[in-house]
Design a protein around this motif. Structure first.
Motif, PDB file in Angstrom:
ATOM      1  N   VAL A  38       0.855  -1.193   0.000  1.00 15.46           N
ATOM      2  CA  VAL A  38       0.000   0.000   0.000  1.00 15.46           C
ATOM      3  C   VAL A  38       0.884   1.233   0.000  1.00 15.46           C
ATOM      4  CG1 VAL A  38      -1.730   1.301   1.284  1.00 15.46           C
ATOM      5  CG2 VAL A  38      -1.873  -1.167   1.170  1.00 15.46           C
ATOM      6  N   PHE A  39       0.866   1.962  -1.124  1.00 15.44           N
ATOM      7  CA  PHE A  39       1.648   3.181  -1.229  1.00 15.44           C
ATOM      8  C   PHE A  39       0.782   4.381  -1.594  1.00 15.44           C
ATOM      9  CE2 PHE A  39       4.785  -0.186  -2.301  1.00 15.44           C
ATOM     10  CZ  PHE A  39       5.518  -0.071  -1.133  1.00 15.44           C
ATOM     11  N   ASN A  40      -0.520   4.218  -1.611  1.00 18.83           N
ATOM     12  CA  ASN A  40      -1.423   5.357  -1.765  1.00 18.83           C
ATOM     13  C   ASN A  40      -2.746   5.055  -1.062  1.00 18.83           C
ATOM     14  OD1 ASN A  40      -3.493   4.390  -3.645  1.00 18.83           O
ATOM     15  ND2 ASN A  40      -1.904   4.401  -5.200  1.00 18.83           N
ATOM     16  N   PRO A  41      -3.470   6.106  -0.666  1.00 21.09           N
ATOM     17  CA  PRO A  41      -4.689   5.908   0.123  1.00 21.09           C
ATOM     18  C   PRO A  41      -5.787   5.145  -0.609  1.00 21.09           C
ATOM     19  CG  PRO A  41      -4.020   8.216   0.153  1.00 21.09           C
ATOM     20  CD  PRO A  41      -3.114   7.505  -0.801  1.00 21.09           C
ATOM     21  N   ALA A  42      -5.835   5.240  -1.926  1.00 19.93           N
ATOM     22  CA  ALA A  42      -6.869   4.526  -2.667  1.00 19.93           C
ATOM     23  C   ALA A  42      -6.696   3.017  -2.543  1.00 19.93           C
ATOM     24  CB  ALA A  42      -6.856   4.947  -4.138  1.00 19.93           C
ATOM     25  N   VAL A  43      -5.467   2.557  -2.565  1.00 17.88           N
ATOM     26  CA  VAL A  43      -5.208   1.129  -2.399  1.00 17.88           C
ATOM     27  C   VAL A  43      -5.590   0.686  -0.995  1.00 17.88           C
ATOM     28  CG1 VAL A  43      -3.412  -0.644  -2.394  1.00 17.88           C
ATOM     29  CG2 VAL A  43      -3.419   1.101  -4.164  1.00 17.88           C
ATOM     30  N   ALA A  44      -5.265   1.519   0.001  1.00 18.87           N
ATOM     31  CA  ALA A  44      -5.628   1.194   1.388  1.00 18.87           C
ATOM     32  C   ALA A  44      -7.143   1.100   1.544  1.00 18.87           C
ATOM     33  CB  ALA A  44      -5.068   2.242   2.344  1.00 18.87           C
ATOM     34  N   ALA A  45      -7.859   2.049   0.960  1.00 21.22           N
ATOM     35  CA  ALA A  45      -9.323   2.037   1.052  1.00 21.22           C
ATOM     36  C   ALA A  45      -9.897   0.815   0.332  1.00 21.22           C
ATOM     37  CB  ALA A  45      -9.902   3.312   0.473  1.00 21.22           C
ATOM     38  N   GLY A  46      -9.386   0.530  -0.855  1.00 22.43           N
ATOM     39  CA  GLY A  46      -9.867  -0.627  -1.608  1.00 22.43           C
ATOM     40  C   GLY A  46      -9.596  -1.937  -0.894  1.00 22.43           C
ATOM     41  N   ALA A  47      -8.397  -2.063  -0.335  1.00 20.40           N
ATOM     42  CA  ALA A  47      -8.058  -3.289   0.393  1.00 20.40           C
ATOM     43  C   ALA A  47      -8.923  -3.451   1.639  1.00 20.40           C
ATOM     44  CB  ALA A  47      -6.576  -3.279   0.766  1.00 20.40           C
TER      45      ALA A  47
END
Length: 92
Positions: A38-47
């Protein structure tokens, strides 16, 4: 990424995509097992939405991503004086 893609010193250089790609690869290789990639907030939210990460831990990813972005902007502005935006002249 800021330096290779937006700096005035790299104008006309079309290899910034390659530099960014190698940087992301190096980060994923070095820190992927720690952060889950996870290197950006969108990936964190999606995960988090798909259940890969617990909702109670999303704050760690958000603070790290936005904090890293802020730190990168500050370092970029410190190292690249010529790229700082010039404030408009006030009328008066």
């Amino acid at each position: 990424m800021l330096n290779v893609a937006t700096s005035k010193g790299t104008t006309g250089n079309s290899f910034y995509g390659l530099a960014i790609g190698f940087t992301v690869f190096a980060m994923a290789t070095a820190f992927g097992s720690i952060s889950g990639g996870v290197f950006n907030p969108a990936v964190a939210a999606g995960a988090t939405v798909i259940g890969a990460f617990a909702l109670k831990n999303i704050w760690i990813y958000l603070i790290a991503c936005f904090g890293g972005g802020l730190l990168a902007a500050l370092v970029f502005n410190f190292l690249n004086e010529e790229d700082k935006p010039v404030p408009p002249l006030s009328k008066g």
